[in-house]
Enzyme design. Sequence first.
Site, PDB file in Angstrom:
ATOM      1  CG  LEU A   3       2.635  -4.911   6.991  1.00  0.00           C
ATOM      2  CD1 LEU A   3       2.352  -3.582   7.691  1.00  0.00           C
ATOM      3  CD2 LEU A   3       1.534  -5.223   5.988  1.00  0.00           C
ATOM      4  CG  ASP A   4       5.220  -5.208   0.528  1.00  0.00           C
ATOM      5  OD1 ASP A   4       5.327  -3.967   0.554  1.00  0.00           O
ATOM      6  OD2 ASP A   4       4.266  -5.790  -0.022  1.00  0.00           O
ATOM      7  CG  LEU A   5      11.073  -1.366   1.518  1.00  0.00           C
ATOM      8  CD1 LEU A   5      11.654  -1.319   2.924  1.00  0.00           C
ATOM      9  CD2 LEU A   5      12.193  -1.429   0.484  1.00  0.00           C
ATOM     10  NE  ARG A   6       6.369  -2.454  -3.786  1.00  0.00           N
ATOM     11  CZ  ARG A   6       5.654  -2.912  -4.810  1.00  0.00           C
ATOM     12  NH1 ARG A   6       5.236  -2.075  -5.749  1.00  0.00           N
ATOM     13  NH2 ARG A   6       5.338  -4.188  -4.896  1.00  0.00           N
ATOM     14  CB  SER A   7       2.800  -2.757   2.710  1.00  0.00           C
ATOM     15  OG  SER A   7       2.570  -3.363   1.452  1.00  0.00           O
TER      16      SER A   7
END
Length: 243
Positions: free
Chosen positions: A104-108
């Site tokens: 999952l990306d940093l913002r998710s």
Amino acid sequence: MEERLQKILARAGYGSRRACEELIRAGRVAVNGATAQLGQKADPAHDQVTVDGQRIRTTSVTPTYIALHKPHGVLSDEGDGSGQLRTVRDLVPLPRHLFPVGRLDLRSEGLILLTDDGELAQRLTHPRYEHEKEYRVCVEGRPDEEVLERWRRGVFLDGRRTAPADVSVLGHERERTWLRVVLREGRKRQIRRVAAMLGHPVQQLIRVRIGPLRLGDLEPGRWRKLSPAEVRALRKSTRRGER
């Protein structure tokens, strides 16, 4: 009996076979003191296999399976080693070589599976098995039915059409819309890129399910061990892909 090194490493808990191939390519694996090559085989009963100079375990150990709610701003991989950002491993202080299945990306935020079962991880991440991943996605504006249908059918990213997706509206908040999105593929930042392409950038993204495994009421930053029933369900879901 000799086996390919990536299979031995995966069974020993060093990640999926793909991840173990990267360890070999990086020169971090040795067999009997000599740097290993991709495609090489070894006999774990007689050969000394090491990763970063440490001999791997070859005895049978019960794998660990962890469900974690990754918060916003936490890395789902190992990071760059600077220690400036927290990673999912910082949130699960267990003395095991656990690795995340998928990213999952940093913002998710949302569900991350951590395990040292390399065989299961390989099956859960391999495109062949088409495991569903479900997300709650908040986007800007109010996408109409035409936009949603384009998303469902697939759009072109990097020259390839995305696989069909299940997309439905959960509700509206002022000028925002909550969507339920179910994917059977996982390209890098796929949901964010598709939503932006369709004119409705993502404001919040939460993964709530990986195959049969659900996030449930797990709070951000909290984790729990999977129940035996959940582990059985995950293994069963990977076997279906062999048919």
